[in-house]
Design a protein around this motif. Structure first.
Motif, PDB file in Angstrom:
ATOM      1  N   ALA A 100       0.839  -1.202   0.000  1.00 31.91           N
ATOM      2  CA  ALA A 100       0.000   0.000   0.000  1.00 31.91           C
ATOM      3  C   ALA A 100       0.871   1.248   0.000  1.00 31.91           C
ATOM      4  O   ALA A 100       2.087   1.202   0.250  1.00 31.91           O
ATOM      5  CB  ALA A 100      -0.919  -0.011   1.206  1.00 31.91           C
ATOM      6  N   ASP A 101       0.227   2.364  -0.246  1.00 34.08           N
ATOM      7  CA  ASP A 101       0.927   3.648  -0.222  1.00 34.08           C
ATOM      8  C   ASP A 101       1.365   3.968   1.218  1.00 34.08           C
ATOM      9  O   ASP A 101       0.702   3.570   2.180  1.00 34.08           O
ATOM     10  CB  ASP A 101       0.007   4.743  -0.764  1.00 34.08           C
ATOM     11  CG  ASP A 101       0.754   6.055  -0.931  1.00 34.08           C
ATOM     12  OD1 ASP A 101       1.568   6.167  -1.867  1.00 34.08           O
ATOM     13  OD2 ASP A 101       0.536   6.951  -0.082  1.00 34.08           O
ATOM     14  N   VAL A 102       2.447   4.720   1.354  1.00 36.91           N
ATOM     15  CA  VAL A 102       2.981   5.047   2.688  1.00 36.91           C
ATOM     16  C   VAL A 102       1.949   5.792   3.521  1.00 36.91           C
ATOM     17  O   VAL A 102       1.817   5.573   4.727  1.00 36.91           O
ATOM     18  CB  VAL A 102       4.278   5.876   2.552  1.00 36.91           C
ATOM     19  CG1 VAL A 102       4.772   6.325   3.930  1.00 36.91           C
ATOM     20  CG2 VAL A 102       5.343   5.070   1.847  1.00 36.91           C
ATOM     21  N   MET A 103       1.194   6.689   2.862  1.00 34.16           N
ATOM     22  CA  MET A 103       0.210   7.463   3.618  1.00 34.16           C
ATOM     23  C   MET A 103      -0.890   6.583   4.194  1.00 34.16           C
ATOM     24  O   MET A 103      -1.491   6.931   5.218  1.00 34.16           O
ATOM     25  CB  MET A 103      -0.395   8.536   2.716  1.00 34.16           C
ATOM     26  CG  MET A 103       0.539   9.709   2.439  1.00 34.16           C
ATOM     27  SD  MET A 103       1.133  10.500   3.972  1.00 34.16           S
ATOM     28  CE  MET A 103      -0.399  11.039   4.704  1.00 34.16           C
ATOM     29  N   ASN A 104      -1.160   5.455   3.548  1.00 35.17           N
ATOM     30  CA  ASN A 104      -2.158   4.539   4.109  1.00 35.17           C
ATOM     31  C   ASN A 104      -1.711   4.004   5.473  1.00 35.17           C
ATOM     32  O   ASN A 104      -2.512   3.864   6.394  1.00 35.17           O
ATOM     33  CB  ASN A 104      -2.396   3.380   3.145  1.00 35.17           C
ATOM     34  CG  ASN A 104      -3.090   3.817   1.878  1.00 35.17           C
ATOM     35  OD1 ASN A 104      -3.613   4.930   1.786  1.00 35.17           O
ATOM     36  ND2 ASN A 104      -3.078   2.953   0.873  1.00 35.17           N
ATOM     37  N   TYR A 105      -0.423   3.708   5.586  1.00 32.76           N
ATOM     38  CA  TYR A 105       0.107   3.242   6.867  1.00 32.76           C
ATOM     39  C   TYR A 105       0.088   4.372   7.911  1.00 32.76           C
ATOM     40  O   TYR A 105      -0.199   4.136   9.085  1.00 32.76           O
ATOM     41  CB  TYR A 105       1.537   2.721   6.695  1.00 32.76           C
ATOM     42  CG  TYR A 105       1.624   1.526   5.792  1.00 32.76           C
ATOM     43  CD1 TYR A 105       1.113   0.300   6.172  1.00 32.76           C
ATOM     44  CD2 TYR A 105       2.227   1.628   4.545  1.00 32.76           C
ATOM     45  CE1 TYR A 105       1.206  -0.814   5.350  1.00 32.76           C
ATOM     46  CE2 TYR A 105       2.330   0.520   3.703  1.00 32.76           C
ATOM     47  CZ  TYR A 105       1.812  -0.693   4.106  1.00 32.76           C
ATOM     48  OH  TYR A 105       1.896  -1.791   3.271  1.00 32.76           O
ATOM     49  N   VAL A 106       0.393   5.588   7.468  1.00 30.33           N
ATOM     50  CA  VAL A 106       0.370   6.733   8.382  1.00 30.33           C
ATOM     51  C   VAL A 106      -1.042   6.964   8.894  1.00 30.33           C
ATOM     52  O   VAL A 106      -1.274   7.189  10.099  1.00 30.33           O
ATOM     53  CB  VAL A 106       0.916   7.989   7.690  1.00 30.33           C
ATOM     54  CG1 VAL A 106       0.735   9.210   8.602  1.00 30.33           C
ATOM     55  CG2 VAL A 106       2.381   7.806   7.324  1.00 30.33           C
ATOM     56  N   VAL A 107      -2.012   6.919   7.978  1.00 34.92           N
ATOM     57  CA  VAL A 107      -3.406   7.131   8.374  1.00 34.92           C
ATOM     58  C   VAL A 107      -3.853   6.056   9.362  1.00 34.92           C
ATOM     59  O   VAL A 107      -4.571   6.326  10.341  1.00 34.92           O
ATOM     60  CB  VAL A 107      -4.315   7.140   7.123  1.00 34.92           C
ATOM     61  CG1 VAL A 107      -5.781   7.118   7.535  1.00 34.92           C
ATOM     62  CG2 VAL A 107      -4.036   8.359   6.272  1.00 34.92           C
ATOM     63  N   ALA A 108      -3.408   4.828   9.156  1.00 38.08           N
ATOM     64  CA  ALA A 108      -3.787   3.746  10.062  1.00 38.08           C
ATOM     65  C   ALA A 108      -3.111   3.874  11.428  1.00 38.08           C
ATOM     66  O   ALA A 108      -3.686   3.470  12.452  1.00 38.08           O
ATOM     67  CB  ALA A 108      -3.435   2.408   9.416  1.00 38.08           C
TER      68      ALA A 108
END
Length: 250
Positions: A100-108
């Motif tokens: 997944a995109d890095v921002m997806n991990y940040v959002v999670a």
């Protein structure tokens, strides 16, 4: 603004509670989706599973607050908080999936981190409020230790002091007169007894002492010193020691 401190405290508390509620809800929802997508298709179990992770943060923070109010550190509470928050962050991030995109991990990751910090801020405010009301426990009075009696503190019997006479006072260099050894026809008196005091006084004066002189000598030795007692002892010593010097009573 009549009480700025109270107003700021209310604003901080309201913001912390709002942030905590929103962060826990987002974290809880994401973990619910993770549980539903990984074996817990039943709705009730999927909703209950996130509590097994996020509630450890609340339990640990509350126990840490209790320990702080008692002036100590609860390591088990710290472990629960770290385990709950670490597990929640890890599971929220892992639920995104690979590639997944890095921002997806940040959002999670943001909701569980925000929930941990916001709830910690609430606990800190509660600690500051309760710490001013909890009075410290009074110190226990320490009972004084009993002091053992020493031999030096034991009372000693009074020692007979030599009676000063006019002849010795007028002497330029007085020398203490040695107590003569009693002869065979004289009774031996114990040191410190009234008879010993009167006998010693009689020998020192060289004649029969008056009742006044005996009363003074007995008083100096700490013994009963009435005139009746002085006359009685003088008569006893006089009868028991016929060789005493000086004229006798008629």
């Amino acid at each position: 603004m009549k009480n700025p401190a109270l107003t700021l405290a209310v604003i901080a508390a309201a913001a912390s509670i709002t942030l905590t509620g929103a962060a826990f809800w987002l974290s809880y929802e994401h973990l619910h989706d993770v549980a539903r997508n990984h074996g817990l298709a039943d709705a009730a179990r999927a909703w209950a599973w996130p509590a097994t992770v996020d509630l450890f943060v609340i339990v640990g923070e509350v126990l840490m607050l209790r320990a702080a109010l008692a002036g100590r550190t609860d390591r088990w509470a710290v472990f629960l908080t770290v385990a709950g928050s670490g597990g929640s962050i890890a599971l929220n991030v892992a639920g995104v999936g690979g590639g997944a995109d890095v921002m997806n991990y940040v959002v999670a990751a943001v909701p569980p981190v925000a929930a941990l910090l916001a709830f910690g801020a609430i606990m800190r405010q509660i600690h500051g409020m309760l710490a001013t009301r909890v009075a410290p426990a009074p110190a226990r009075p320490v009972a004084p230790r009993p002091v053992a009696a020493t031999p030096a503190a034991t009372a000693r019997p009074p020692v007979a002091r030599p009676l000063a006479t006019a002849s010795t006072a007028s002497s330029a260099a007085p020398t203490p007169a040695a107590t003569p050894e009693p002869s065979r026809d004289r009774p031996r008196y114990d040191t410190g007894t009234p008879q010993y005091i009167v006998h010693t006084l009689w020998l020192r004066l060289g004649h029969r002492p008056t009742e006044g002189a005996i009363v003074t000598a007995l008083g100096d030795a700490g013994l009963p010193n009435s005139r009746a007692q002085a006359g009685k002892i003088r008569r006893q010593v006089e009868a028991e020691n016929p060789a005493l010097p000086g004229p006798r009573a008629a």
